[in-house]
Write an enzyme that holds these catalytic residues in place. Structure first.
Site, mmCIF file in Angstrom:
data_model
loop_
_atom_site.group_PDB
_atom_site.id
_atom_site.type_symbol
_atom_site.label_atom_id
_atom_site.label_comp_id
_atom_site.label_asym_id
_atom_site.label_seq_id
_atom_site.Cartn_x
_atom_site.Cartn_y
_atom_site.Cartn_z
ATOM 1 N N HIS A 307 0.845 -1.206 0.000
ATOM 2 C CA HIS A 307 0.000 0.000 0.000
ATOM 3 C C HIS A 307 0.874 1.246 0.000
ATOM 4 O O HIS A 307 1.954 1.246 0.586
ATOM 5 C CB HIS A 307 -0.908 0.006 1.240
ATOM 6 N N ASP A 365 -7.905 -4.211 -0.592
ATOM 7 C CA ASP A 365 -8.482 -4.549 -1.905
ATOM 8 C C ASP A 365 -8.440 -6.057 -2.147
ATOM 9 O O ASP A 365 -9.310 -6.612 -2.812
ATOM 10 C CB ASP A 365 -7.706 -3.858 -3.043
HETATM 11 C C1 MLT Z 1 -8.070 4.272 -0.246
HETATM 12 O O1 MLT Z 1 -8.719 3.718 0.654
HETATM 13 O O2 MLT Z 1 -8.414 5.344 -0.752
HETATM 14 C C2 MLT Z 1 -6.914 3.554 -0.829
HETATM 15 O O3 MLT Z 1 -6.354 2.675 0.076
HETATM 16 C C3 MLT Z 1 -5.912 4.415 -1.527
HETATM 17 C C4 MLT Z 1 -5.173 5.441 -0.714
HETATM 18 O O4 MLT Z 1 -5.457 5.715 0.437
HETATM 19 O O5 MLT Z 1 -4.245 6.038 -1.293
#
Ligand code: MLT
Length: 430
Positions: A307, A365
């Site tokens: 992430h 995800d």
């Molecule tokens: C989100 O929940 O928006 C995603 O994990 C992406 C992010 O935070 O950059």
């Protein structure tokens, strides 16, 4: 003495004030830097830029912490309903029972959409991706509620726009799916709770009695809460940037939906399932794909691992992994081949030195795709589900920006194009 940093430029000292948040995050305030020095800062993708001061969501990527308005995500996912969390994000505090009942009642009063929206939906080809439909219909709400485009709305008018959007998004989302499969639209039922009503509009037919499965409702409730906000991610920053031009709530959220649609953002959960299906079709040998992922000359990438901001683990993934196990067990799907492939990839990522060193652990995800698949949600609807979950966050961030009267967003650039040159007539060009 207030903390500040000193920047030495051509022997001249420039003082940069330090600002500190409630969780002791610190930033150099460079707001006057260009006026003082002629320099701007360079930060492609704004990865190290604090674009705003926000009181909504706290995230610590190193420690794996996520809190909405101070409440740990673990507690909210376990104890709260999605609508309670929506209220919390938008209004700043958890509702009392009376406040919650009023909020819920208001939402049920706006869950229908104008009948003309059916005509717009009918105009889309059945091949249309539901995210494109969702973004278009949300933007078209400005046409049905023209007052919503005014930047001068009073508190009640603003609240009405917010309630309308929360109420209508599940209807629009479910209808975008019904349109894509050519099935009749199902009208909302106000006796069901928000999540159950969404499932009802997605999966029921006028010809049959539909029973909402409580295991599915509970898993979906959790998923929506986990996705409800994530500070200044790409779609939220989009909503804020568009909103900073005094664009309407519906226009700004529509822009956010388009940003979320990108495969690098909300489209990732769809890509996880597509990857698992591709591995299954190839014979299901996960070690082959693990090796492909490690081979830097191979373009194959493991989707749903690692992430951008969580450097050790994604706290949402921990919660959702447990929910995924529960839901698959409850639905009797623990032996599905796709799940087996997912578990083998997960195992490899958690134990293989290559993945451990690079901190490529499964993220939210990865598991959300698996749960959506188990719940019978079609793959092209995964990102739509993310949008339904993210809506309260987008609204809260848009509202905060407006209430704080933040200036229009206007980044600078470093120009790297041609220097001045003269126009030549078309016949004289080499
Ligand atoms: C989100 O929940 O928006 C995603 O994990 C992406 C992010 O935070 O950059």
């Amino acid at each position: 003495m207030a903390e500040s940093a000193e920047l030495i430029l051509d022997g001249k000292s420039i003082s940069l004030p330090v600002i500190e948040g409630t969780e002791h995050e610190k930033a150099f305030d460079i707001g006057k830097l260009r006026d003082q020095t002629g320099y701007v800062t360079y930060d492609p993708g704004y990865k190290n830029t604090g674009a705003t001061k926000s009181a909504i969501t706290f995230l610590d990527g190193e420690e794996g912490i996520l809190r909405y308005r101070g409440y740990p995500i673990e507690q909210l996912a376990e104890k709260a309903s999605f609508l309670e969390v929506a209220y919390l994000l938008i209004n700043g505090s958890l509702p009392t029972q009376t406040e919650f009942d009023a909020f819920r009642y208001e939402i049920t009063q706006h869950s229908l959409v104008h009948e003309d929206i059916r005509k717009i939906l009918d105009g889309f080809p059945s091949s249309a991706h539901p995210m494109g439909i969702l973004a278009s219909i949300v933007c078209s709400l400005t046409a049905f509620y023209p007052k919503s485009i005014s930047p001068e709305l009073n508190k009640d008018e603003l609240n009405l726009n917010i309630v309308r959007l929360i109420a209508k998004l599940p209807t629009i989302a479910a209808w975008s799916y019904k349109n894509s499969v050519g099935h009749p639209y199902v009208y909302p039922r106000n006796d069901l709770d928000y999540t159950a009503n969404f499932l009802y509009m997605m999966f029921s037919f006028p010809t049959e009695k539909y029973e909402v499965n409580p295991v599915v409702v509970s898993a979906l409730n959790k998923l929506l809460i986990l996705h409800a906000d994530h500070e200044q991610n790409c779609s939220t920053s989009t909503v804020r940037l568009v909103g900073s031009a005094n664009a309407s709530l519906y226009g700004s959220v529509s822009a956010g939906i388009n940003a979320l649609w990108g495969p690098l953002h909300g489209g990732a959960n769809q890509e996880v399932i597509e990857m698992l299906e591709a591995i299954e079709q190839d014979g299901g040998d996960t070690s082959k794909f693990i090796n492909k992922a490690k081979d830097k000359n191979d373009s194959f990438r493991l989707m749903g691992f690692g992430h951008r901001v969580y450097k050790n683990f994604d706290p949402r993934a921990k919660i959702i992994k447990v929910a995924a196990d529960e839901v698959l067990q409850a639905l009797g799907m623990q032996d599905s081949p796709l799940l087996k492939i997912a578990q083998e990839l997960e195992q490899a990522a958690l134990t293989d030195q290559y993945f451990v060193e690079r901190k490529l652990y499964p993220n939210v995800d990865f598991y959300s795709g698996i749960i959506y698949k188990a719940l019978g949600i079609p793959t092209e609807m995964f990102t739509v589900m993310f949008a339904v979950g993210r809506l309260p966050g987008w609204i809260a961030q848009w509202k905060e920006l407006r209430e704080n009267k933040e200036p229009i967003g206007r980044p600078r650039q470093i120009y790297v194009g041609e220097l001045e040159r003269d126009y030549t007539a078309i016949g004289e060009r080499a």
